[in-house]
Scaffold this active site. Structure first.
Site, PDB file in Angstrom:
ATOM      1  N   GLU A   1      36.860 -71.223  13.884  1.00 51.64           N
ATOM      2  CA  GLU A   1      36.907 -69.814  14.275  1.00 51.64           C
ATOM      3  C   GLU A   1      37.125 -68.917  13.061  1.00 51.64           C
ATOM      4  OE1 GLU A   1      39.656 -69.010  17.514  1.00 51.64           O
ATOM      5  OE2 GLU A   1      38.940 -70.779  18.571  1.00 51.64           O
TER       6      GLU A   1
ATOM      7  N   HIS B   1      37.735 -66.350  22.160  1.00 49.79           N
ATOM      8  CA  HIS B   1      39.157 -66.760  22.242  1.00 49.79           C
ATOM      9  C   HIS B   1      40.007 -65.687  22.933  1.00 49.79           C
ATOM     10  CE1 HIS B   1      42.339 -69.551  20.219  1.00 49.79           C
ATOM     11  NE2 HIS B   1      42.737 -69.132  21.416  1.00 49.79           N
TER      12      HIS B   1
ATOM     13  N   ARG C   1      41.641 -75.852  22.174  1.00 46.28           N
ATOM     14  CA  ARG C   1      41.432 -75.603  20.757  1.00 46.28           C
ATOM     15  C   ARG C   1      40.070 -76.172  20.388  1.00 46.28           C
ATOM     16  NH1 ARG C   1      44.680 -72.236  20.921  1.00 46.28           N
ATOM     17  NH2 ARG C   1      46.615 -71.987  19.758  1.00 46.28           N
TER      18      ARG C   1
HETATM   19  C1  GLV Z   1      46.169 -69.267  22.416  1.00 46.88           C
HETATM   20  O1  GLV Z   1      45.197 -69.881  22.086  1.00 46.88           O
HETATM   21  C2  GLV Z   1      47.507 -69.755  22.331  1.00 46.88           C
HETATM   22  O2  GLV Z   1      47.746 -70.881  21.872  1.00 46.88           O
HETATM   23  O3  GLV Z   1      48.393 -69.007  22.733  1.00 46.88           O
END
Ligand code: GLV
Ligand code: GLV
Length: 328
Positions: A269, A287, A240
């Site tokens: 983001e 991402h 993250r």
């Molecule tokens: C992606 O970032 C997730 O947490 O699935």
């Protein structure tokens, strides 16, 4: 009355069908974009189950409107986008999608590691720009990977899957996690030991982050930590964004405190720190850690499975707030 499920964005084919086959009424926000807040607020007033994404912020304001909502099935393994404490207080179940995206995300962390270590993106861009004049002894020199030391921060499912792949490269592993994992250490052929974070940062050639975002991991990697890293080190973040202080990272990359970075996630983001966008020594992905056809379908079916279990009176298999489950 059938349970009413709201899905906040179109998902791979098969997910809504799975819910409908189980007798649920399904409504889907039709556009392939983040659902606007006002639409989300209206939607939660009228549904019993919400299938939402990590880009949907399910905080107090949303939960206050969710009078009949019983369960939130997050289409992600991370659930920092949901105020779980408030959901629990309101008796709303929260589920995630662990396991099914482990390999895809671990693979992508390696893609970033290779790209950042061997300057894959930078070199490819150079070629496309018509600047390749033939093989050169000093053209795009990068970092050796095989035989070096890999620092893994967080040894959960994804951290372990990422780390286990390092045996193909005969790397030594240093890891930092709340608990030691003797089983992992014993199975890993080139040496794996648990160390404190500072030691890991000081001794690793590559550092990859695999912790969830919590108040403890916010800015886990900041100026001080980046200063501890080796000048040839590479930092990878597929966890993250807010785990890393992005402004500090931009400075570290610009001033050569570390050599390069590979990022799949960002502090705010979809915004990316402007200081990163102009640097050649960082690979920036949008991402896509879990973005394979197979994984995204599995995530959808898993989220749907949690909703189906709940409305059939069974404990959802991936319940993250067990406290709300009183039926046995
Ligand atoms: C992606 O970032 C997730 O947490 O699935
Ligand atoms: C490189 O292309 C080599 O043959 O060494």
């Amino acid at each position: 009355m059938p349970a009413r499920i709201y899905i906040t964005r179109p998902l791979p084919a098969g997910v809504a069908e799975h819910l409908r086959e189980a007798g649920m009424e399904v409504e889907i926000y039709p556009k392939d974009q983040v659902i606007p807040q006002d639409v989300l607020l209206r939607a939660v007033e009228e549904c019993d189950g919400l299938l939402c994404l990590l880009t949907d912020m399910i905080g107090r304001e949303v939960l206050a409107r969710a009078g009949r909502l019983r369960i939130i099935a997050n289409y992600a393994v991370g659930y920092n986008n949901i105020d779980v404490e408030e959901a629990t207080r309101r008796g709303i179940a929260v589920t995630n999608t662990p396991g099914v995206l482990t390999d895809a995300t671990a693979d992508l962390a390696w893609a970033l590691l290779f790209a950042a270590a061997r300057r894959v993106v930078e070199a490819e861009r150079y070629l496309r720009e018509g600047r390749f004049q033939g093989w050169g002894p000093q053209l795009f020199l990068g970092q050796e990977i095989t035989g070096r030391t890999l620092g893994v921060v967080g040894l959960g499912r994804i951290g372990q899957a990422f780390a286990s792949r390092a045996s193909a490269f005969r790397m030594k592993i240093l890891y930092n996690s709340l608990e030691a994992d003797p089983e992992f250490e014993g199975a890993y052929p080139y040496g794996a030991s648990r160390v404190d974070l500072d030691t890991l940062l000081q001794q690793s050639d590559f550092v990859s982050l695999h912790v969830p975002l919590t108040s403890e991991t916010h800015h886990l990697i900041g100026r001080r930590e980046l200063r501890l890293m080796r000048p040839h080190a590479v930092l990878i973040n597929t966890a993250r964004g807010p785990v890393v202080d992005e402004a500090a990272l931009a400075q570290a990359l610009r001033e050569g405190w570390i050599w390069s970075a590979g990022l799949d996630v960002y502090e705010n983001e979809p915004a990316v720190h402007p200081g990163l966008l102009t640097l050649p020594n960082v690979v920036l992905l949008p991402h896509v850690g879990s973005a394979t056809f197979a994984t995204r379908l599995r995530m959808g079916l898993m989220a749907a499975g949690n909703l189906i279990a709940y409305f059939q009176g069974r404990r959802p298999p991936n319940l993250v707030n067990g406290g709300v489950w009183k039926n046995g």
